[in-house]
Design an enzyme around this catalytic site. Sequence first.
Site, short mmCIF file in Angstrom:
data_model
loop_
_atom_site.label_atom_id
_atom_site.label_comp_id
_atom_site.label_asym_id
_atom_site.label_seq_id
_atom_site.Cartn_x
_atom_site.Cartn_y
_atom_site.Cartn_z
N HIS A 187 0.81 -1.22 0.00
CA HIS A 187 0.00 0.00 0.00
C HIS A 187 0.84 1.27 0.00
O HIS A 187 0.32 2.35 -0.23
CB HIS A 187 -0.98 -0.01 1.18
CG HIS A 187 -0.36 0.18 2.52
ND1 HIS A 187 -0.07 -0.87 3.36
CD2 HIS A 187 0.03 1.29 3.18
CE1 HIS A 187 0.46 -0.41 4.48
NE2 HIS A 187 0.53 0.90 4.40
N ASP B 47 0.10 -7.78 1.54
CA ASP B 47 0.48 -6.36 1.53
C ASP B 47 1.99 -6.19 1.55
O ASP B 47 2.53 -5.37 2.28
CB ASP B 47 -0.17 -5.62 2.70
CG ASP B 47 -0.10 -4.10 2.53
OD1 ASP B 47 -0.07 -3.64 1.38
OD2 ASP B 47 -0.05 -3.39 3.54
N SER C 31 4.96 2.68 7.97
CA SER C 31 4.57 1.49 7.22
C SER C 31 5.68 1.04 6.29
O SER C 31 6.21 1.80 5.50
CB SER C 31 3.31 1.79 6.41
OG SER C 31 2.77 0.61 5.89
#
Length: 552
Positions: free
Chosen positions: A168, A202, A285
Amino acid sequence: MERSNSDKPGFLERTRNHPLTTSFTLLVTLSVGILAGSVLTRNVSGKEQQNVDSSDARALVIPSPVTLSNGFSQIVKQVGPAVVNINTESLPKQSATPKKGRRRGQPGGGDDDSQQQGDMQDFFNRFFGGQGGGGGDDDSDGPGGGERRALGSGYIVDSRGYIITNNHVVDKADKIFVKLAGDPENEPGRPAKVIGTDKETDIAVIKIESKESLPTVKLGNSDGAQVGDWVLAIGSPFGLSQTVSAGIVSAKNRSIDEGPSASGVATNQFQRFIQTDAAINPGNSGGPLVDMTGNVVGMNTAIYTQSMGSQGVGFAMPSNTVASVYNMLIGPEHKVIRGSIGIQFQAGQSSAVGRVYGFKNGVMVSVITPGGGAAKAGLQPQDVIVSVDGRSIKDGDDLVADISSRRVGSTVQLGYLRDGKERTAGVQIGDRAKLTSDVASADDDNGGSPQESDAGQNKLGIKVAAVPAPMAKKLGISGGVIVTDVRPGSFADENGLGKGAVITEINRKPITDETSYRNVVNGLQSGADVVFVVRYANSPSRGSSFVGGTLP
């Protein structure tokens, strides 16, 4: 007669007789005192400054640096140079089709697959995406949208420039730039290209070109991480590169419940996280979660928050999963290939289902995918898979982990129960991506205004009606009843039997119409296990779901 001295008025009496005069006198006296004090103080202060002697004062000396016993700093020195800042740019695009309004499905009925993926992506973008620029939300795309930027982190695992991060972070990006620890702050960074991505975990692999050998992290075995172990999270929260936070492993094998897609397959069934209370914020992230030996045991991926910041509940993808996916993404096909036997099942079933259908551990099949290995081997819906190659299966997660890791084209021996009898079948492993792409999605609105029935309101808390013919045809059933109303707090409500559910069985007894429904419900007793087999018209390809509980 003369007045004696004792007859003269006293001070208090004079004050009472002449209050204004007395007040004025006191005010003048106080003013004179204040002025005199100020002059005297100033004179004294001036004299002190002129006469001060500091020849005996000693200058402060900064001591030599001291290495503390805390090992955090050594770990950061070891790992920090291999942690990178990632920033992306997404250019405005013209939408090919107008956007549709989003809606949520009924409880247990499943949502549109794109809706579920969109919700998951929105979750990630909101808490880990762009800073002030929309964070990657597709809703701003279009002729009126501007260039969008997003920030994230990553870490180098190969000195030739291969970097692991979250999908993402780079998803839908037109330009990707990577900034190393020593790169100038006022430059965007080095251009990077995507090697491969896996949306189901992911995980993404990107690469930068470098003439020199780059520093790398050491990958650890996440199975060795224990609850309570110290860990460090390194990344670029809010764009602040090389930020370090410390915490412990709070839990293992955590899942973020995003619910099933329209096909009944959980959108995150390959995501099992290490939970940590190390501060993780937007921009972290893709960064590493490091243990006290300096090895990376996870990749920071998600947080639960109500304040857009860390609240001590963060999630990292285990390094063992990351390594497995990475090795496939750098392969010739640059994609992850997972095995499948072509079935769907309902996760998180009530224990009452097992008691009614006669099994303790195992997976009850909801749908058999046409053309898949299970269909060719003769498996049917409501079969219960209990073993793979002789090894007992605990639940759906156990089955998925086993089958998905097997080579496509190989064969496994499945043990399963049908009507309480044990059977075995040789099942060929297929490509999961190809099989799931063949599952048709049919999300249409429920229609009709069925006539309601009052049966079951007291015991179950629901009203039902006959299933309209068009709906029965779409679902491929010959009968059943549809739930038209659910009383809040009732047995049905507490066990997830929602409005719009089509009941086809209760406790293994077929429900063909309202009469058969009433007959079965009237026979239910308090304390009995009750299991409903239900279908949903808004996702006909999902097959049967099982809803159950113990009747109060």
